[in-house]
Design an enzyme around this catalytic site. Structure first.
Site, PDB file in Angstrom:
ATOM      1  N   LYS A  49       0.843  -1.208   0.000  1.00  0.00           N
ATOM      2  CA  LYS A  49       0.000   0.000   0.000  1.00  0.00           C
ATOM      3  C   LYS A  49       0.875   1.253   0.000  1.00  0.00           C
ATOM      4  O   LYS A  49       0.590   2.228  -0.695  1.00  0.00           O
ATOM      5  CB  LYS A  49      -0.926  -0.012   1.221  1.00  0.00           C
ATOM      6  CG  LYS A  49      -2.050  -1.011   1.080  1.00  0.00           C
ATOM      7  CD  LYS A  49      -2.759  -1.321   2.368  1.00  0.00           C
ATOM      8  CE  LYS A  49      -3.728  -2.486   2.150  1.00  0.00           C
ATOM      9  NZ  LYS A  49      -4.304  -3.028   3.366  1.00  0.00           N
ATOM     10  N   GLN A  92      -6.313  -1.873   9.555  1.00  0.00           N
ATOM     11  CA  GLN A  92      -5.969  -3.238   9.130  1.00  0.00           C
ATOM     12  C   GLN A  92      -6.679  -4.236  10.036  1.00  0.00           C
ATOM     13  O   GLN A  92      -6.616  -4.121  11.254  1.00  0.00           O
ATOM     14  CB  GLN A  92      -4.454  -3.465   9.249  1.00  0.00           C
ATOM     15  CG  GLN A  92      -3.609  -2.772   8.219  1.00  0.00           C
ATOM     16  CD  GLN A  92      -3.659  -3.401   6.840  1.00  0.00           C
ATOM     17  OE1 GLN A  92      -3.290  -2.776   5.880  1.00  0.00           O
ATOM     18  NE2 GLN A  92      -4.128  -4.634   6.717  1.00  0.00           N
ATOM     19  N   ASP A 115     -12.244   1.866   3.284  1.00  0.00           N
ATOM     20  CA  ASP A 115     -12.542   0.464   3.005  1.00  0.00           C
ATOM     21  C   ASP A 115     -14.032   0.235   2.774  1.00  0.00           C
ATOM     22  O   ASP A 115     -14.443  -0.854   2.376  1.00  0.00           O
ATOM     23  CB  ASP A 115     -12.079  -0.409   4.187  1.00  0.00           C
ATOM     24  CG  ASP A 115     -10.954  -1.347   3.791  1.00  0.00           C
ATOM     25  OD1 ASP A 115     -10.809  -1.631   2.591  1.00  0.00           O
ATOM     26  OD2 ASP A 115     -10.217  -1.790   4.688  1.00  0.00           O
TER      27      ASP A 115
END
Ligand code: NAP
Length: 277
Positions: A49, A92, A115
């Site tokens: 990322k 995460q 997300d």
């Protein structure tokens, strides 16, 4: 033998386009990634990322919190980031035991929820508003679109019903006029279901679970799985056998994975643009 989709090349193309779009936007989008604990897979994903951000021109901030972090400490950090110039917040998962994942995800301001896991964004997705769609499903849709695979009217069978992959990809396919069947661990006669698929999407988390016998001749097979099998990374599909039967197939690695990262960049830019009005 099936055509093998090169997800790495398609993701690179998408990242190049996003780089231009970031330059043209005149914005300097910023993504904050939070990792609690030291899950090895999450650490690897964070590196890819970071590399993608640097390629596209997105500012990247990482917050590495110890395994011992309390729920309150994590929620406080998210609340602080909600108030800063960060445009996009990524938490995460998995989180260490003892931290309520839903509470953490719901603390992210929906307009910074890169997300798309916040209930508000998931709800919007279900009613056809895909302003922010979860990154892996978005990556799959882009992969199909850029490979000229039509979704409209097709029977798509999704194996897996997680909130991160199975459910949102099913909703996005419905939004595009597919007929969707969602299977899971309690599905009876799974192979009968999967053999009906024009497009089969495997998001199970079991190495090489989908065998050639479970696939219709000429089907499109999208493998979302990332599994460690004796030190090797393999998907949920028995690639070597299934590629002889499918018309199109994604490999693991190099299929859906890179598209997830590219979609994260796309979502970060979308959020920055939305916040700039
Ligand atoms: P998950 O939350 O563990 O969900 C797995 C799903 O598979 C569940 O719905 C489960 O059914 C179903 N399942 C398990 N065993 C089954 C069986 N024997 N028959 C039918 N269905 C079965 O996993 P996930 O987060 O969706 O991830 C799935 C895989 O994709 C993992 O390998 C993960 O690492 C990978 N992944 C890849 C990316 C990427 O960027 N490529 C992104 C995210 C995830 P129940 O609901 O009944 O338990």
């Amino acid at each position: 033998m099936a055509k093998i989709i090169d997800g790495t090349a398609i993701a690179k193309q998408m990242l190049d386009e996003l780089k231009t779009q970031v330059e043209e936007s005149g914005l300097s989008p910023k993504l904050a990634v939070i990792l609690v604990g030291d899950d090895p897979a999450s650490k690897i994903y964070m590196k890819s990322k970071e590399a993608a951000c640097s390629h596209v021109g997105i500012r990247y901030e990482k917050y590495l919190l110890p395994q011992s972090t309390s729920q309150e400490e994590l929620l406080n950090l998210i609340k602080e980031l909600n108030e800063t110039d960060v445009n996009a917040i990524l938490l995460q998962v998995p989180l260490p035991r003892g931290i309520d994942e839903d509470a953490a995800l719901e603390t992210i301001d929906p307009i910074k929820d890169v997300d798309g896991f916040h209930p508000i964004n998931m709800g919007k997705l279900l009613i056809g508003d895909e302003t922010i769609a979860p990154c892996t499903p978005l990556g799959i849709i882009e992969l199909l679109r850029r490979s000229n695979i039509e979704i409209f009217g097709k029977h798509v069978v999704v194996v897996g019903r997680s909130n991160t992959v199975g459910k949102p990809i099913a909703a996005m396919l419905l939004n595009r006029d597919a007929t969707v069947t969602v299977c899971h661990s309690k599905t009876r006669n799974l192979a009968k279901m999967t053999r009906e698929a024009d497009i089969l999407i495997a998001a199970i988390g079991k190495p090489r679970f989908i065998t050639a016998e479970m696939v219709k001749e000429g089907a499109v097979v999208i493998d979302v799985g990332i599994n460690n099998l004796g030190g090797a990374v393999v998907g949920d599909v028995d690639f070597e056998k299934v590629k002889e039967k499918a018309s199109v197939i994604t490999p693991v690695p190099g299929g859906v994975g890179p598209m997830t990262v590219a979609s994260l960049m796309k979502n970060t830019l979308s959020l920055a643009l939305a916040q700039s009005g």
